[in-house]
Motif scaffolding. Structure first.
Motif, PDB file in Angstrom:
ATOM      1  N   LEU A 114    -104.460  28.232  65.508  1.00  0.00           N
ATOM      2  CA  LEU A 114    -103.160  28.868  65.714  1.00  0.00           C
ATOM      3  C   LEU A 114    -102.361  28.099  66.760  1.00  0.00           C
ATOM      4  N   GLU A 115    -103.052  27.546  67.740  1.00  0.00           N
ATOM      5  CA  GLU A 115    -102.364  26.776  68.783  1.00  0.00           C
ATOM      6  C   GLU A 115    -101.628  25.575  68.190  1.00  0.00           C
ATOM      7  N   GLU A 116    -102.249  24.905  67.206  1.00  0.00           N
ATOM      8  CA  GLU A 116    -101.590  23.763  66.568  1.00  0.00           C
ATOM      9  C   GLU A 116    -100.354  24.203  65.784  1.00  0.00           C
ATOM     10  N   ILE A 117    -100.446  25.358  65.146  1.00  0.00           N
ATOM     11  CA  ILE A 117     -99.298  25.873  64.395  1.00  0.00           C
ATOM     12  C   ILE A 117     -98.167  26.239  65.354  1.00  0.00           C
ATOM     13  N   VAL A 118     -98.514  26.904  66.455  1.00  0.00           N
ATOM     14  CA  VAL A 118     -97.501  27.295  67.443  1.00  0.00           C
ATOM     15  C   VAL A 118     -96.861  26.059  68.070  1.00  0.00           C
ATOM     16  N   ARG A 119     -97.653  25.034  68.302  1.00  0.00           N
ATOM     17  CA  ARG A 119     -97.114  23.797  68.873  1.00  0.00           C
ATOM     18  C   ARG A 119     -96.083  23.181  67.930  1.00  0.00           C
ATOM     19  N   LEU A 120     -96.366  23.203  66.630  1.00  0.00           N
ATOM     20  CA  LEU A 120     -95.386  22.708  65.660  1.00  0.00           C
ATOM     21  C   LEU A 120     -94.131  23.570  65.671  1.00  0.00           C
ATOM     22  N   LEU A 121     -94.319  24.875  65.719  1.00  0.00           N
ATOM     23  CA  LEU A 121     -93.184  25.807  65.725  1.00  0.00           C
ATOM     24  C   LEU A 121     -92.262  25.530  66.908  1.00  0.00           C
ATOM     25  N   ASN A 122     -92.835  25.298  68.066  1.00  0.00           N
ATOM     26  CA  ASN A 122     -92.027  25.090  69.271  1.00  0.00           C
ATOM     27  C   ASN A 122     -91.399  23.702  69.334  1.00  0.00           C
ATOM     28  N   GLY A 123     -91.993  22.749  68.639  1.00  0.00           N
ATOM     29  CA  GLY A 123     -91.515  21.380  68.754  1.00  0.00           C
ATOM     30  C   GLY A 123     -90.659  20.891  67.609  1.00  0.00           C
ATOM     31  N   VAL A 124     -90.634  21.625  66.491  1.00  0.00           N
ATOM     32  CA  VAL A 124     -89.921  21.139  65.318  1.00  0.00           C
ATOM     33  C   VAL A 124     -88.407  21.214  65.524  1.00  0.00           C
ATOM     34  N   GLN A 125     -87.678  20.253  64.965  1.00  0.00           N
ATOM     35  CA  GLN A 125     -86.220  20.251  65.008  1.00  0.00           C
ATOM     36  C   GLN A 125     -85.691  20.952  63.769  1.00  0.00           C
ATOM     37  N   VAL A 126     -84.979  22.048  63.935  1.00  0.00           N
ATOM     38  CA  VAL A 126     -84.444  22.782  62.786  1.00  0.00           C
ATOM     39  C   VAL A 126     -83.338  21.968  62.134  1.00  0.00           C
ATOM     40  N   ALA A 127     -83.436  21.808  60.819  1.00  0.00           N
ATOM     41  CA  ALA A 127     -82.498  20.966  60.075  1.00  0.00           C
ATOM     42  C   ALA A 127     -81.375  21.802  59.466  1.00  0.00           C
ATOM     43  N   GLN A 128     -80.324  21.121  59.066  1.00  0.00           N
ATOM     44  CA  GLN A 128     -79.242  21.784  58.331  1.00  0.00           C
ATOM     45  C   GLN A 128     -79.741  22.149  56.942  1.00  0.00           C
ATOM     46  N   GLU A 129     -79.333  23.309  56.451  1.00  0.00           N
ATOM     47  CA  GLU A 129     -79.777  23.761  55.134  1.00  0.00           C
ATOM     48  C   GLU A 129     -79.302  22.803  54.043  1.00  0.00           C
ATOM     49  N   PRO A 130     -80.202  22.387  53.128  1.00  0.00           N
ATOM     50  CA  PRO A 130     -79.797  21.493  52.034  1.00  0.00           C
ATOM     51  C   PRO A 130     -79.001  22.253  50.971  1.00  0.00           C
ATOM     52  N   GLU A 131     -78.229  21.520  50.199  1.00  0.00           N
ATOM     53  CA  GLU A 131     -77.477  22.137  49.105  1.00  0.00           C
ATOM     54  C   GLU A 131     -78.370  22.231  47.863  1.00  0.00           C
ATOM     55  N   VAL A 132     -79.432  22.968  48.019  1.00  0.00           N
ATOM     56  CA  VAL A 132     -80.410  23.231  46.963  1.00  0.00           C
ATOM     57  C   VAL A 132     -80.710  24.720  46.996  1.00  0.00           C
ATOM     58  N   SER A 133     -80.939  25.304  45.826  1.00  0.00           N
ATOM     59  CA  SER A 133     -81.228  26.741  45.777  1.00  0.00           C
ATOM     60  C   SER A 133     -82.350  27.107  46.733  1.00  0.00           C
ATOM     61  N   PHE A 134     -82.144  28.199  47.479  1.00  0.00           N
ATOM     62  CA  PHE A 134     -83.189  28.657  48.390  1.00  0.00           C
ATOM     63  C   PHE A 134     -84.423  29.020  47.573  1.00  0.00           C
ATOM     64  N   PRO A 135     -85.630  28.697  48.067  1.00  0.00           N
ATOM     65  CA  PRO A 135     -86.842  28.834  47.252  1.00  0.00           C
ATOM     66  C   PRO A 135     -87.089  30.235  46.712  1.00  0.00           C
ATOM     67  N   GLN A 136     -87.533  30.258  45.478  1.00  0.00           N
ATOM     68  CA  GLN A 136     -88.019  31.481  44.839  1.00  0.00           C
ATOM     69  C   GLN A 136     -89.332  31.123  44.140  1.00  0.00           C
ATOM     70  N   ALA A 137     -90.279  30.639  44.923  1.00  0.00           N
ATOM     71  CA  ALA A 137     -91.567  30.165  44.422  1.00  0.00           C
ATOM     72  C   ALA A 137     -92.613  30.578  45.442  1.00  0.00           C
ATOM     73  N   ASN A 138     -93.295  31.679  45.185  1.00  0.00           N
ATOM     74  CA  ASN A 138     -94.107  32.308  46.233  1.00  0.00           C
ATOM     75  C   ASN A 138     -95.426  31.610  46.527  1.00  0.00           C
ATOM     76  N   ASP A 139     -95.990  30.898  45.572  1.00  0.00           N
ATOM     77  CA  ASP A 139     -97.322  30.313  45.746  1.00  0.00           C
ATOM     78  C   ASP A 139     -97.202  28.891  46.285  1.00  0.00           C
ATOM     79  N   PHE A 140     -97.345  28.728  47.599  1.00  0.00           N
ATOM     80  CA  PHE A 140     -97.139  27.407  48.183  1.00  0.00           C
ATOM     81  C   PHE A 140     -98.204  26.419  47.748  1.00  0.00           C
ATOM     82  N   LYS A 141     -99.411  26.885  47.434  1.00  0.00           N
ATOM     83  CA  LYS A 141    -100.462  25.984  46.970  1.00  0.00           C
ATOM     84  C   LYS A 141    -100.047  25.281  45.670  1.00  0.00           C
ATOM     85  N   ARG A 142     -99.267  25.963  44.858  1.00  0.00           N
ATOM     86  CA  ARG A 142     -98.846  25.347  43.598  1.00  0.00           C
ATOM     87  C   ARG A 142     -97.740  24.317  43.826  1.00  0.00           C
TER      88      ARG A 142
END
Length: 430
Positions: free
Chosen positions: A262-290
């Motif tokens: 969890l610490e590695e995930i939190v470190r990514l959360l705190n350090g990531v640069q939020v990007a501008q939203e792309p001009e692509v439909s917001f996801p409607q695909a629930n299974d990330f493994k697929r």
């Protein structure tokens, strides 16, 4: 690259066959229609017209009329409203570690591109021995063979009763067979995820070999994707009943290091640069493994939309959802080639999918958290130590300047994708 996919060609040919032989009328009247390979070959080669490993890959006329097709001899098939498929049970999130012996140099476990390679890797790493609880396993049978003769009962949805089918020397294909002291495991393997599978892939080999040996025959389904071997052990509670398949157990294994904290995930959360939203439909695909698995397939070759639909057990709507999700994350590009829409991995998508298991998962997490709606939702998860109320997720979405998401009902549907992806992230931790 084919410009008209097998999916379209199959639809066209089956439309012609249904018209010529009045197949729907025959099924309505008698409950089934028997068709020969010779008849099918009038319009297209039978081997290309009869292989539908998943319900979503069935031709349109089959889907619209609730039909399925099974082989009964080497050159004859029965079409009926039978329950031929089984939905996969939800797999566990737990992944166990495995190791390949140091002296094995001929298997590159970081570059498994076929079902045969996946089975070999699962064998030499003793994944199969652990799953089957048998240290004496040896490879014995595989490949194509004749089914011999047997009869079985299958549920007929039109008749609302059992329907009897006789099989005489139909072709059977076994991806891998492994024999131990007490049991024989027959493996059907795939290198992609799907919602369901054709029971015949397990049942025909099972019936063939229960008639040949005294030992217990164990049907196994193996799915390899994203560095993880997912194994399902089944049993037929009534050997003569096609639909008596039940799950005995399910386990996942990885040869690469899979420990993410969890610490590695939190470190990514705190350090990531939020990007501008792309001009692509917001996801409607629930299974990330697929989504990851789709990227793996595109690493092997570019595909047109119908090729993804056919080869990946999607319907056309799902193909749109999952390719758009990959585009949203900057992993997949959409292009036009000779009038066909094609999909390929971006340079970044190729780089990520080639990373070792742990680095790859963390990079996918980073790509998700670059988007404000997902970033802020994960913070809510951590704040509450559980999933936040859906309405708060929708409030986050309203504040995130999403592309072409305006109606309240649309926000509600998209919120389920955000929640599903964040759950995938949090389930990575050990």
């Amino acid at each position: 690259m084919t410009l008209k996919s097998d999916l379209c060609k199959n639809d066209i040919a089956w439309n012609l066959l249904f018209g010529k032989y009045h197949i729907i009328d025959q099924v309505d009247r008698y409950g089934f229609f028997e068709i020969s390979a010779t008849q099918i070959n009038e319009f297209r080669e039978a081997r290309l017209m009869t292989k539908f490993d998943h319900r979503a890959s069935l031709p349109d006329l089959f889907s619209k009329n609730d039909l399925a097709i099974l082989p009964v001899t080497r050159g004859t098939y029965v079409i009926s409203r039978i329950e031929a498929y089984k939905v996969f049970e939800q797999s566990t999130d737990e992944v166990e570690s495995a190791n390949i012996p140091d002296y094995i140099q001929s298997i590159d476990y970081e570059n498994i591109t076929s079902e045969a390679m996946a089975i070999n890797c699962a064998y030499v790493s003793e994944i199969l021995a652990d799953f089957l609880e048998d240290e004496a396993l040896l490879p014995t049978v595989s490949g194509r063979m004749s089914s011999a003769s047997f009869s079985f009962i299958i549920w007929n949805k039109q008749m609302k009763s059992d329907f009897s089918i006789n099989v005489v020397n139909s072709q059977v294909e076994i991806d891998g067979g492994y024999e131990g002291i007490r049991r024989i495991a027959l493996i059907e393997a795939k290198n992609y995820f799907s919602d369901d599978f054709l029971i015949r892939q397990l049942y025909y080999p099972y019936r063939l070999w229960t008639g040949k040996v005294q030992k217990q025959v164990i049907p196994i389904f193996l799915v390899y994707s994203n560095g993880v071997f997912s194994l399902y052990e089944y049993q037929f509670s009534d050997p003569e009943r096609y639909n008596s398949l039940t799950l005995v157990k399910q386990k996942n294994y990885s040869i690469e290091a899979a420990d993410i904290s969890l610490e590695e995930i939190v470190r990514l959360l705190n350090g990531v640069q939020v990007a501008q939203e792309p001009e692509v439909s917001f996801p409607q695909a629930n299974d990330f493994k697929r989504i990851i698995n789709l990227c793996e397939l595109l690493l092997q070759s570019d595909m047109i939309m119908d090729e993804i639909t056919q080869n990946y057990a999607f319907d056309r709507r799902q193909t749109n959802y999952y390719t758009d999700a990959g585009r949203y994350l900057g992993l997949i590009s959409k292009n036009r080639f000779n009038g066909e829409i094609t999909f390929s991995l971006t340079d970044e998508g190729r780089r990520i999918i080639r990373l070792p298991y742990k680095s790859r998962q963390l990079k996918f997490v980073e790509k998700i958290l670059e988007h404000r709606a997902f970033n802020e939702t994960l913070k809510l998860y951590l704040k509450y130590a559980q999933a936040p109320p859906r309405q708060e997720v929708i409030q986050v979405m309203h504040a995130s300047d999403l592309y072409q998401v305006e109606a309240d009902s649309t926000f509600g549907r998209r919120a389920s994708t955000i929640i599903s992806w964040i759950n995938w992230i949090l389930h990575l931790q050990k």
